[in-house]
Every structure is written in C-alpha cells, then in structure tokens.
Design an enzyme around this catalytic site. Structure first.
Site, PDB file in Angstrom:
ATOM      1  N   ASP A   1       0.835  -1.201   0.000  1.00  0.00           N
ATOM      2  CA  ASP A   1       0.000   0.000   0.000  1.00  0.00           C
ATOM      3  C   ASP A   1       0.870   1.252   0.000  1.00  0.00           C
ATOM      4  OD1 ASP A   1      -2.551   1.523   0.489  1.00  0.00           O
ATOM      5  OD2 ASP A   1      -1.528   1.972   2.366  1.00  0.00           O
TER       6      ASP A   1
ATOM      7  N   GLU B   1      -2.071  -5.142  -3.761  1.00  0.00           N
ATOM      8  CA  GLU B   1      -1.130  -4.412  -2.908  1.00  0.00           C
ATOM      9  C   GLU B   1      -0.063  -5.344  -2.346  1.00  0.00           C
ATOM     10  OE1 GLU B   1      -3.821  -0.705  -1.254  1.00  0.00           O
ATOM     11  OE2 GLU B   1      -3.829  -2.585  -0.118  1.00  0.00           O
TER      12      GLU B   1
END
EC number: 3.1.26.3
Length: 238
Positions: free
Chosen positions: A56, A128
């Site tokens: 992320d 992610e």
C-alpha cells in the site's frame, strides 16, 4: 488455473509476465489469504496481510512520483485527488482482474465457497500484497517497471481523467458566464504509433483559449481545457 498445485500456477504466472522472483516464497505469500493459513496450520505458511501493508505504501509512493513528474501543472490538491482515484479499491480490482490475480489466490475452503476469490476487497488487497512482495524481492525500480506496463499507460490514456474533468468544468464556466460556444480541434498528431502525441486547441467563439498536449486526444483536450479555464478565471479576477 485455481485448481492446480500452487507451485505450478506460480511458475506459469512468472513465465507469462516475465517477472521472475528470486525468492518465490514472497510471491506465494502475496497470494496467500489468511483463511488458507488457518486451514493449513501444519504447513509453514504466512498470509499476505503484512505484504499488503507494505505494498500500500509502495504503491502510493510510486504513483505519487509518477503523477508529480507527469503533471507539473497540477496543484497539490489535484494530485491528491488523482492519486486517490488510482489507488482506490475499484481501480485496484480492475488491475487485479486484468492480470487474472483471482486465479492465483490461495483460499480456505470456506472462503472459496462464499465467493472469496472474486471479492473486490480481497483482490485489491492481493494487488497491494504483490506490489509489496515485488518491492522486497527486486526493489523499487522493478515496481516502477511493473506499473509502467499495468497502471501508468492507463493514466496516460486518460482512464482517470473524469477525476480532473477540466472539459466539464470549462463548459459549466462558459454556460454560467453566457460567453458562447466552445470548440475543440486536434492541431497536430506526432510521433511513432507506439508513442503518439496529440496537440489540441480549445476556442471560444473562434478565439483561442488554450492549447494542450497529451498521449491521447482525450488527454490533450483535457489539458487544453485546463489552460483555458485558468485563463478565464484570471480574466474574471481582473
């Protein structure tokens, strides 16, 4: 593909994408859901949640740098808005689907039965986690190269232009002001087929207001509209 033995499908994935992991365990971990770990406690498995956390941050950084370099005319607020649209769940799910990431996910039986393989939040997390795994395995340049093939071209093609829709803003401004009719025209198309560049002009009642350059006609028109909008606002302020 999801029914194959894990190691087989991950090797196939690497061959298809040309991304070969030095530490294949990181690749497998990126696609390992916590439900799978819970059902295979006798085996040494680690789920993808920590990689998702790292990915992320890496994704935000790399997308931020790309936007910063590609759109020097954008304000901090505009860059933030554009980045949010790119790294939001629906966008990540679209990227994951394009790469068939759902086929690779290792799931527990219960999660599989409830449709977890195609659950949007799960696919976004996996994307992610993959970014995090790639970063740990090969560094930031490998991530940038991967995004250069998957996400950055979509930005250049104007896939997120709705976020900063200067054409609509300009149209509203002109209608509100009662100024007249807007007209867009492609002035030039240059460069080789794989790397074309377009030059667009927007005029108001025949008078040029702005010129923009972009990788697509849509992007060029948006940039021309942005310039025109800035010019009209400046004139309005006196």
């Amino acid at each position: 593909m999801s029914k194959q033995r894990p190691y087989v499908k991950f090797k196939q994935f690497q061959e298809q994408t040309g991304i070969f992991f030095r530490n294949e365990k990181l690749l497998i971990q990126a696609f390992t859901h916590s439900s799978y770990v819970n059902e295979h406690r006798k085996r040494l498995h680690e789920d993808n949640e920590r990689l998702e956390f790292l990915g992320d941050a890496v994704l935000e950084l790399t997308v931020s740098q790309y936007l910063f370099e590609q759109f020097p005319q954008m304000s901090e607020g505009e860059l933030t808005k554009m980045r949010a649209a790119i790294v939001c769940e629906p966008s990540l799910v679209t990227f994951a689907h394009a790469l068939s990431f759902g086929d690779l996910v290792l799931l527990g039986k219960g999660e599989e039965l409830t449709g977890g393989r195609m659950r949007p939040s799960l696919l976004a997390d996996v994307f992610e986690a993959f970014i995090g795994a790639l970063y740990l395995d090969q560094g930031i340049e490998a991530v940038v190269q991967f995004l250069g093939k998957t996400i950055f071209p979509k930005i250049r093609e104007g896939a997120f232009s709705h976020v900063m829709d200067y054409k609509s803003q300009l149209q509203e401004f002109v209608q509100r002001d009662g100024s007249g009719v807007l007209e867009y025209k492609i002035l030039q198309e240059r460069g080789p087929a794989h790397n074309k560049e377009f030059v667009s002009r927007v005029s108001l009642n025949g008078e040029e207001l702005g010129v923009g350059v972009g990788r697509s006609k849509k992007e060029a028109e948006q940039r021309a509209a942005q310039m025109a909008l800035a010019k009209l606002k400046q004139l309005q302020q006196g």
